[in-house]
Design an enzyme around this catalytic site. Sequence first.
Site, PDB file in Angstrom:
ATOM      1  N   TRP A 282      45.226  39.683  37.386  1.00  0.00           N
ATOM      2  CA  TRP A 282      45.971  40.949  37.280  1.00  0.00           C
ATOM      3  C   TRP A 282      45.087  42.121  37.685  1.00  0.00           C
ATOM      4  CZ3 TRP A 282      45.063  45.401  34.525  1.00  0.00           C
ATOM      5  CH2 TRP A 282      46.110  46.322  34.437  1.00  0.00           C
ATOM      6  N   HIS A 283      43.797  42.035  37.360  1.00  0.00           N
ATOM      7  CA  HIS A 283      42.900  43.155  37.630  1.00  0.00           C
ATOM      8  C   HIS A 283      42.638  43.355  39.117  1.00  0.00           C
ATOM      9  CE1 HIS A 283      42.016  43.032  33.305  1.00  0.00           C
ATOM     10  NE2 HIS A 283      41.584  44.266  33.466  1.00  0.00           N
ATOM     11  N   GLY A 284      42.727  42.335  39.918  1.00  0.00           N
ATOM     12  CA  GLY A 284      42.471  42.558  41.332  1.00  0.00           C
ATOM     13  C   GLY A 284      42.496  41.286  42.146  1.00  0.00           C
ATOM     14  N   PHE A 434      43.779  49.245  40.267  1.00  0.00           N
ATOM     15  CA  PHE A 434      44.542  48.092  39.809  1.00  0.00           C
ATOM     16  C   PHE A 434      46.025  48.394  39.692  1.00  0.00           C
ATOM     17  CE2 PHE A 434      40.337  47.417  37.477  1.00  0.00           C
ATOM     18  CZ  PHE A 434      39.798  46.723  38.546  1.00  0.00           C
TER      19      PHE A 434
END
Length: 434
Positions: A282-284, A434
Amino acid sequence: MWDWRFLFLILFSTVVDYTMGLYIDKSKSKQNRKFFLWISILINLGFLGYFKYSNFFLESFVDAFTFFGQDVRFRGLEIVLPVGISFYTFQTLSYTIDVYRKKLTPTRDFIAFSAFVSFFPQLVAGPIERATHLLPQFYSKRKFKYRQARDGLYLIIWGLFKKIVIADNCAQYANDIFENYDDYSSPTLILGAVYFAFQIYGDFSGYSDIAIGTSRLFGFDLMRNFAYPYFSRDIAEFWRRWHISLSTWFRDYLYIPLGGSRGGTWMKVRNTFIIFLVSGFWHGANWTFIVWGALNAIYFLPLMLRGKNRNHIDIIGENKVFPSIKEFYNITVTFMMTAFAWIFFRANSVTHDFLYIEELFTFKFKVDRLVIERFPFEILPLIGLLICMEWFSRNREHPLKNSNIAYIKAVFLVLMILIFGSFSEMQEFIYFQF
């Protein structure tokens, strides 16, 4: 103002989830309800996947063929990541899922729902709000409340201190050390990891405080997103205190539906890795975030398998001035584990990660650089001030909350911002990417 065309994306997402919420509520059969829920999930995650992960999957596909000796040419797609898409996508998904679970009656007020999706203080980097908490607040008439507004201003000041004084000053040193790691000796690399740990904390929690404080000026109450995470006594407690809105989102909408920790050992291990890997992803769109998530899963597993992941749910050192030796040891070890994991979060690539760690664990001073290498210690007293203020306020939401000398603290923090604030080297908020 950044790019007006992306307004259509958030508008489309808003219309889809508003409509699907109504259809889910009207549907009598569970099959139809699930059908409309999946429309919402697939559209939202489809947009998120296209804008955020298309190039990542294409590059990984090419790398896989290259590894097996096949020459595949690839030209990356020119895709710009829309501001805030990771946050408002999860926010709208929680709405349709809660309507499906009958925890929430869908709204017929499109303006209120649109305001919930695009509420400006937390739109770009959270906290990720639930419709059950935030949406009803748009139905009531706004009334100015002095105490609420005052507390909002205090939170904004505290958030600015963490961002401008702590995070941005740490960023100058952390960026230099991470980008030139092969020029520095092990002690400086350790310091670089510590500085980044406080940079990301001051940066992200600072944003959350400013967002929550700004909302209170308008009479809205947002959920708390950080609860002094670096005072955690184990990694499980850390994740209960760090980015609370995302951690609880994954718990309620992914971990528990997968079975949580109710099944056998294999299911517990599987679900733990899924939740942390998805959190990292999810963060990247970079393997560094996936490795970071996997490492945190490895940290967490022993606690969960031994049934000790809920050992520390109280306030540390309650009614004590200082922590016990055991508590101090546990805090130190947990922070060291977290700071080590942050190396994977900060580095540009997995190769960069391991080269940095290799240099860090050589435990050698580079003799030829001792004359010119300068250890940047001057930010440490400011970090110490942050730690002291948080420690003596650990039973409150923030150091200025319900304090007899809150006004004095606020004036002091403003002076610290003006004197030590990194105005010439201001950094963009990390979580904007993000």
